[in-house]
Write an enzyme that holds these catalytic residues in place. Structure first.
Site, mmCIF file in Angstrom:
data_model
loop_
_atom_site.group_PDB
_atom_site.id
_atom_site.type_symbol
_atom_site.label_atom_id
_atom_site.label_comp_id
_atom_site.label_asym_id
_atom_site.label_seq_id
_atom_site.Cartn_x
_atom_site.Cartn_y
_atom_site.Cartn_z
ATOM 1 N N GLU A 114 0.851 -1.196 0.000
ATOM 2 C CA GLU A 114 0.000 0.000 0.000
ATOM 3 C C GLU A 114 0.881 1.240 0.000
ATOM 4 O O GLU A 114 2.035 1.173 0.404
ATOM 5 C CB GLU A 114 -0.847 0.045 1.283
ATOM 6 C CG GLU A 114 -1.860 -1.053 1.427
ATOM 7 C CD GLU A 114 -2.216 -1.248 2.894
ATOM 8 O OE1 GLU A 114 -3.186 -0.637 3.351
ATOM 9 O OE2 GLU A 114 -1.492 -1.985 3.583
ATOM 10 N N LYS A 116 2.596 4.502 1.361
ATOM 11 C CA LYS A 116 2.929 4.998 2.697
ATOM 12 C C LYS A 116 2.656 6.495 2.693
ATOM 13 O O LYS A 116 3.390 7.271 2.087
ATOM 14 C CB LYS A 116 4.397 4.720 3.006
ATOM 15 C CG LYS A 116 4.788 5.137 4.401
ATOM 16 C CD LYS A 116 6.250 4.807 4.680
ATOM 17 C CE LYS A 116 6.622 5.199 6.101
ATOM 18 N NZ LYS A 116 6.181 6.544 6.470
ATOM 19 N N ASP A 118 2.508 10.295 3.618
ATOM 20 C CA ASP A 118 3.368 11.202 4.378
ATOM 21 C C ASP A 118 2.449 12.114 5.180
ATOM 22 O O ASP A 118 2.306 13.295 4.901
ATOM 23 C CB ASP A 118 4.253 12.002 3.418
ATOM 24 C CG ASP A 118 5.357 12.741 4.153
ATOM 25 O OD1 ASP A 118 5.554 12.464 5.358
ATOM 26 O OD2 ASP A 118 6.014 13.588 3.540
ATOM 27 N N ARG A 137 -0.698 9.376 17.824
ATOM 28 C CA ARG A 137 0.183 8.258 18.138
ATOM 29 C C ARG A 137 0.822 8.453 19.520
ATOM 30 O O ARG A 137 1.027 7.496 20.251
ATOM 31 C CB ARG A 137 1.287 8.129 17.082
ATOM 32 C CG ARG A 137 2.212 6.939 17.325
ATOM 33 C CD ARG A 137 3.468 6.997 16.462
ATOM 34 N NE ARG A 137 3.166 6.973 15.051
ATOM 35 C CZ ARG A 137 2.918 5.863 14.369
ATOM 36 N NH1 ARG A 137 2.950 4.699 14.978
ATOM 37 N NH2 ARG A 137 2.643 5.919 13.092
ATOM 38 N N TYR A 233 -6.328 2.128 7.491
ATOM 39 C CA TYR A 233 -5.705 0.889 7.020
ATOM 40 C C TYR A 233 -5.757 -0.224 8.054
ATOM 41 O O TYR A 233 -5.228 -1.302 7.831
ATOM 42 C CB TYR A 233 -4.251 1.138 6.610
ATOM 43 C CG TYR A 233 -3.425 1.844 7.669
ATOM 44 C CD1 TYR A 233 -3.116 3.195 7.530
ATOM 45 C CD2 TYR A 233 -2.979 1.166 8.795
ATOM 46 C CE1 TYR A 233 -2.386 3.853 8.498
ATOM 47 C CE2 TYR A 233 -2.242 1.818 9.763
ATOM 48 C CZ TYR A 233 -1.946 3.161 9.614
ATOM 49 O OH TYR A 233 -1.221 3.816 10.576
ATOM 50 N N LYS A 337 10.905 3.147 1.826
ATOM 51 C CA LYS A 337 10.858 4.569 1.463
ATOM 52 C C LYS A 337 11.493 4.791 0.103
ATOM 53 O O LYS A 337 12.582 4.289 -0.166
ATOM 54 C CB LYS A 337 11.587 5.380 2.532
ATOM 55 C CG LYS A 337 10.842 5.398 3.857
ATOM 56 C CD LYS A 337 10.985 6.753 4.489
ATOM 57 C CE LYS A 337 10.167 6.883 5.743
ATOM 58 N NZ LYS A 337 10.384 8.199 6.350
ATOM 59 N N CYS A 431 25.891 35.579 -22.663
ATOM 60 C CA CYS A 431 26.383 34.560 -21.738
ATOM 61 C C CYS A 431 26.760 35.223 -20.411
ATOM 62 O O CYS A 431 27.501 36.200 -20.402
ATOM 63 C CB CYS A 431 27.595 33.855 -22.341
ATOM 64 S SG CYS A 431 28.408 32.742 -21.183
ATOM 65 N N CYS A 434 30.913 34.765 -20.103
ATOM 66 C CA CYS A 434 31.879 35.428 -20.981
ATOM 67 C C CYS A 434 31.285 36.638 -21.693
ATOM 68 O O CYS A 434 31.992 37.331 -22.418
ATOM 69 C CB CYS A 434 32.430 34.443 -22.001
ATOM 70 S SG CYS A 434 31.208 33.939 -23.223
ATOM 71 N N CYS A 449 25.842 29.237 -25.245
ATOM 72 C CA CYS A 449 26.984 30.109 -25.473
ATOM 73 C C CYS A 449 27.878 29.385 -26.465
ATOM 74 O O CYS A 449 28.337 28.290 -26.203
ATOM 75 C CB CYS A 449 27.739 30.373 -24.170
ATOM 76 S SG CYS A 449 29.277 31.255 -24.459
ATOM 77 N N CYS A 454 34.778 30.050 -23.806
ATOM 78 C CA CYS A 454 34.061 30.494 -22.610
ATOM 79 C C CYS A 454 34.582 29.694 -21.412
ATOM 80 O O CYS A 454 34.653 28.466 -21.468
ATOM 81 C CB CYS A 454 32.562 30.255 -22.790
ATOM 82 S SG CYS A 454 31.601 30.697 -21.341
#
Ligand SMILES: [Zn+2]
Length: 701
Positions: A114, A116, A118, A137, A233, A337, A431, A434, A449, A454
């Site tokens: 399943e 995970k 965040d 928790r 879950y 992870k 650039c 240069c 460039c 350069c």
């Protein structure tokens, strides 16, 4: 490690981990990445195993972190609320499967996969079909009571369908608990921050922190407005607020009302009308598991919520009971992870970067954010077209992703900041390194460039210079070059001859052997073929083939540098455009300096080969434009010299006789190739005739 040192390290690790736990669980913040945290944690576990006398019940390895805070009353959990062990390595998935099979003494084991989330874990209890209470928790044993806040979730019903009890196997369940992960969708998160911005409130850092903060808000109306979501879950029956243990005498038979497996659990949650993540896969071994992990990782970027991995569980409840749990984590599951990760952060500014090939890329300078185990403060914005399409402007809140690449990318704008009307970042015309005008490469949607000197393209030019087809400097790879550049040893290729031995020996990870190898490689570069040396210069559009043509036509770098545009343009494989690039390169002040420098250090010689400069314009001789094969041995010269002469005269020398071959030069002991040439009607020429044709073209070896 000696005893006292180990003790001190254990103590300092415990303090550090406890400090991060406090930040993470109680304040919803983290100062280090998950990966850094896990590595501190792993070090502590290893030390405690090696030095059992220092083990302590107070160690964070014996307790889970706590989100407990002063403002909320607390209550004990019905059953320990543990986190699964984290893993970042697919090999650990295979090791997990092996361990499970070994302990269950069979290979046929079903696993569920399943997403995970965040988010933030919550435990919710129902009694007689009505919402009863909700806990965080906490420290895993005791959680904060956040009933009113969770009851305000649109997805958490106050009352269940009348037949709710039938969802449980067996009867007699009056009270049960569901566990899940509360989260804030990315869309909600963006809207929330828009509103906060209008009220000049500080922006919320990311959805997870916003969720943790919201759950601990004292104003239930505010919680409702924020619109948290949840996926459940887990579901199990309770008796007097406790999860009943397995029935004796068989400790592995789930108690009455418990579900036989995880799939049945999820099915029951759905039946009760509770939100369950739609992604669920079942696997029977490591290969299937890895397939599902990859599938989930691919879906990840398209989700409206953040996930940071996958949860793998042994499906059968009886097997789970057999595998047990440690004080810290169940042994029947694994949280895998993803290395790739998304993060939300703010764009401070856009700067320009000129790559090795001269491509100019916009770079996002970000508020530092933790992403895939590192702190990220820069990300690439691909190119200007892409940036315009996404309308990225300074101050915007962005979604940043890190995939297999080393450099993180900006995925999209989550929340545009248009306060004070920040202007779109202008497309550069010159650039930044240069100051030469840039050209637009429509095909690659890139700005480039084109100045071959350069300073920004130096690293790329050095790489080409030391490469196998060029100066072929043994022992000098891209990493060593980067190190030399970092140390300021190199401002151009000629500096390779000025490297000081002692400085190389002293480099981290270097020594006398590697230093001497590089220096010998540099010395040997002077013996490279002239065409390879020419290629090493990195003249635009001059590849290996063109370099060979030029080297065949001119005796050395001085002669080539003196050549005119129309002379070069008449050469086979060169043409007017490349001829212009060669003339421009060798006549630019920087080009002259480069050649002078490489002559001074001995890389180029005054004359590279015995070939005199070709008098007759190539194309006017017998060899020009012919495809030639050389076979057998020649008495007058080696094969490579013969090849070089012919290529210098505009012939294409190949290895095998085919229908496209014009001439076969057959020396002594010419065998099957001569036979084949006859069959195909290819002209066969012996050595004497070959030498006559060479002499006609002005070459007498
Ligand atoms: Zn430049």
């Amino acid at each position: 490690m000696e005893r006292q040192k180990a003790r001190r390290r254990i103590e300092s690790l415990r303090e550090e981990i406890a400090r991060h736990n406090q930040l993470y669980y109680a304040e919803g913040r983290s100062r280090i990445s998950d990966r850094q945290y896990d590595s501190l944690y792993a070090e502590l576990v290893a030390l405690e195993e090696a030095w059992p006398e220092f083990q302590s019940e107070d160690s964070p390895t014996r307790r889970v972190g706590s989100d407990r805070s002063e403002n909320f009353p607390s209550a004990p959990h019905s059953d320990a609320m543990l986190s699964l062990q984290n893993s970042y390595d697919p090999r650990e998935v295979a090791a997990f499967v092996q361990r499970v099979s070994r302990e269950l003494k069979r290979d046929q084991v079903s696993y569920t996969v399943e997403p995970k989330m965040d988010g933030v874990a919550v435990a919710v209890r129902y009694r007689d079909g009505r919402f009863h209470m909700a806990l965080t928790r906490g420290d895993g044993r005791q959680g904060d009571v956040i009933s009113a806040n969770v009851a305000s979730f649109a997805q958490v019903p106050a009352e269940l369908p009348r037949d709710w009890a039938e969802a449980f196997p067996g009867g007699g369940v009056r009270e049960f608990e569901i566990r899940g992960e509360a989260y804030l969708s990315l869309g909600r998160f963006a809207r929330l921050n828009t509103a906060r911005e209008k009220e000049s409130l500080p922006l919320l850092a990311n959805p997870r922190n916003a969720t943790a903060g919201t759950l601990k808000t004292l104003d239930t109306q505010e919680v409702r407005r924020r619109g948290l979501s949840v996926f459940f879950y887990q579901i199990f029956p309770l008796a007097d607020g406790k999860r009943p243990g397995p029935t004796e005498p068989d400790p592995f038979t789930p108690a009455a009302g418990e579900f036989p497996d995880h799939q049945a659990e999820l099915e029951a949650l759905r039946r009760l009308g509770l939100p369950v993540n739609p992604f669920l896969r079942v696997a029977h071994g490591p290969d299937e598991l890895l397939t599902h992990l990859a599938e989930l990782e691919e879906l990840r970027a398209g989700l409206d919520y953040q996930i940071d991995g996958a949860v793998i569980k042994v499906d059968s409840r009886a097997d789970q009971l057999r595998l047990k749990s440690t004080a810290k984590a169940p042994r029947w599951g694994l949280a895998f992870k993803f290395a790739a990760e998304q993060a939300v952060t703010t764009l401070r500014a856009v700067t320009l970067q000129v790559g090795r090939t001269g491509v100019i890329t916009p770079v996002a300078e970000l508020e530092p954010v933790s992403l895939a185990g590192t702190t990220v403060s820069r990300a690439t914005l691909h190119n200007w077209t892409d940036m315009g399409r996404k309308d990225i402007r300074p101050g915007d809140q962005l979604v940043v992703v890190k995939g297999g690449d080393i450099i993180p990318k900006v995925l999209r704008v989550l929340l545009p900041n248009r306060q004070g009307a920040p202007r779109p970042v202008p497309v550069p015309t010159h650039c930044p390194v240069c100051a030469e005008p840039v050209v637009r490469d429509e095909l690659a949607a890139a700005l480039r460039c084109r100045n071959p000197f350069c300073p920004a393209v130096l690293a790329g030019r050095l790489r080409l210079f030391v490469g196998r087809d060029a100066a072929d400097i043994d022992g000098l790879g891209g990493q060593s070059l980067d190190l030399f550049l970092e140390q300021g040893f190199l401002t151009g290729p000629a500096d390779l001859w000025r490297l000081e031995r002692q400085k190389l020996v002293d480099l981290p990870g270097w020594g006398e052997l590697s230093a001497d190898r590089v220096l010998a490689g540099v010395r040997a570069a002077a013996d490279r073929p002239w065409e390879a040396k020419l290629y090493a210069l990195g003249i635009p559009q001059v590849g290996v083939t063109t370099a060979r043509t030029l080297a065949g036509a001119y005796a050395g770098i001085r002669q080539l540098a003196a050549a005119s545009w129309d002379e070069l343009a008449a050469l086979r494989d060169v043409g007017p455009i490349v001829a212009r690039l060669v003339v421009d390169f060798l006549n630019a002040p920087a080009g002259r300096a480069l050649v002078r420098d490489l002559l001074a250090v001995g890389f180029f010689r005054q004359e590279e080969n015995a070939l005199p400069a070709v008098e007759a314009a190539p194309g006017d001789n017998w060899f020009a434009g012919k495809t030639v094969v050389l076979t057998g041995t020649l008495a007058s010269m080696g094969r490579s010299a013969a090849r070089k002469h012919m290529e210098g005269l505009g012939a294409k020398v190949t290895g095998s006789v085919t229908g496209k071959t014009d001439v076969l030069i057959a020396g002594e002991k010419a065998g099957s190739k001569r036979k084949k040439a006859r069959e195909l009607g290819v002209t066969v020429v012996d050595e004497a005739a070959f030498l006559r044709h060479l002499a006609d073209a002005g070459i007498t070896p």
